[in-house]
Scaffold this motif. Structure first.
Motif, PDB file in Angstrom:
ATOM      1  N   SER A 117       0.717   5.405   7.782  1.00  0.00           N
ATOM      2  CA  SER A 117       0.744   6.016   6.871  1.00  0.00           C
ATOM      3  C   SER A 117       1.916   6.028   5.865  1.00  0.00           C
ATOM      4  CB  SER A 117       0.102   8.244   6.345  1.00  0.00           C
ATOM      5  OG  SER A 117       1.298   8.288   6.725  1.00  0.00           O
ATOM      6  N   GLY A 151       3.586   2.944   4.469  1.00  0.00           N
ATOM      7  CA  GLY A 151       2.657   2.579   4.468  1.00  0.00           C
ATOM      8  C   GLY A 151       1.609   0.825   4.552  1.00  0.00           C
ATOM      9  N   ALA A 167       0.824   1.900  -1.059  1.00  0.00           N
ATOM     10  CA  ALA A 167       0.293   2.583  -2.005  1.00  0.00           C
ATOM     11  C   ALA A 167       0.111   2.476  -3.397  1.00  0.00           C
ATOM     12  CB  ALA A 167       0.368   4.471  -2.088  1.00  0.00           C
TER      13      ALA A 167
END
Length: 316
Positions: free
Chosen positions: A1, A30, A34
């Protein structure tokens, strides 16, 4: 993440007023990467340049004139257009009849746009229409009794556009429409015809400031007494025609009828260049004996602006 977003400021620390600063937001890692969105004071979205992103539409343009009201020829007039709100701000373009404007400097405001133009005003001469009024009939030619006909009057050209008025003998128009495209005036009437209207006339009057008949230069020369055909006392159930005539005048005078016991409809004939005539007709009865018909003439150079002629019907 991805990592938690981090913000860095350039230059760092406190800054003086009016200093430009750069804020950089970074999110590491990520898959997929993002998306970053900026907000001002926690809720108002801003774009990458820091400009507030307002999704509301701007207001309707408003125009103010200085000085207010009619302007004396040769004086300066300033028109200011303002549009508030919107992001990006609106753009203003001026289109004016008769002259080319100079685009104003960009508005210095952040919440509205303002543009002004100025001009020394002059009177613009009226431009005469290309042709006199013309009338077309649908269906054309002779028609059967009970047919509904459409008469269309047209005046091509002119600035301002001409004004059209109708007068029809013996009947009242059941429909009257006027339209003004950008280059001409069109007016139509619809009439259901009967055999009693055979030979009667509908007249289309065109009015325009550039035409001579709308320029008052001299009053009429004479307002004649009403003439009756046939002359003298009339036998009951016969037709009587009353004619009213005013000679001279520029523009020509206008005529109106009023009769005891019935409502006449003005029936103008073909207008010569030096006089105006109007006739009414009626099949008389004994009840019409002693009734008066009044013809009123009006002209802007008369003082007062109207005169009358009266005629008494004698029926036996």
């Amino acid at each position: 993440s991805p990592s938690t977003p981090s913000i860095t400021q350039t230059p760092r620390g406190p800054v003086n007023e009016n200093t430009t600063i750069i804020l950089t937001c970074e999110i590491k890692g990520g898959n997929p990467q993002a998306n970053i969105t900026w907000h001002y004071n926690g809720s108002t979205p801003v774009d990458s340049t820091g400009t507030i992103m307002n999704t509301n539409a701007p207001t309707i343009p408003t125009i103010n004139q200085m000085p207010i009201g009619p302007i004396i020829e040769g004086n300066m007039m300033i028109l200011t257009c303002e549009i508030s709100g919107g992001n990006p701000l609106a753009t203003i373009t001026w289109i004016c009849d008769g002259f080319t404007h100079i685009t104003a400097s960009p508005s210095p405001f952040t919440d509205k746009v303002i543009s002004s133009i100025e001009r020394n005003v002059t009177k613009i001469s009226d431009v005469s229409p290309d042709i006199s009024p013309t009338i077309t009939q649908i269906p054309s030619g002779n028609v059967d009794e009970g047919t509904q006909i459409n008469l269309t009057c047209e005046v091509q050209g002119g600035k301002p556009l001409a004004i059209i008025e109708w007068q029809c003998a013996g009947s009242s128009p059941i429909a009257f429409t006027t339209s003004q495209p950008t280059d001409k005036t069109i007016s139509s009437v619809e009439l259901p015809v009967t055999k009693y209207q055979n030979g009667e006339m509908c007249t289309c009057y065109g009015f325009h400031p550039a035409w001579n008949q709308n320029k008052s230069t001299n009053p009429p020369e004479s307002f004649r007494l009403i003439t009756q055909t046939p002359s003298g006392p009339i036998v009951e159930d016969n037709m009587v025609i009353l004619t009213c005539e005013i000679i001279g005048g520029n523009p020509l005078a206008t005529l109106f009828w009023q009769c005891d016991g019935f409502t006449p409809i003005t029936s103008p004939g073909i207008l010569p260049t030096n006089k105006v005539m109007s006739s009414i007709q009626k099949i008389v009865t004994k009840e019409d004996n002693g009734n008066n018909c009044t013809c009123t003439g009006q002209h802007r150079l008369w003082t007062p602006n109207h005169m009358i002629r009266k005629h008494t019907l004698q029926v036996y």
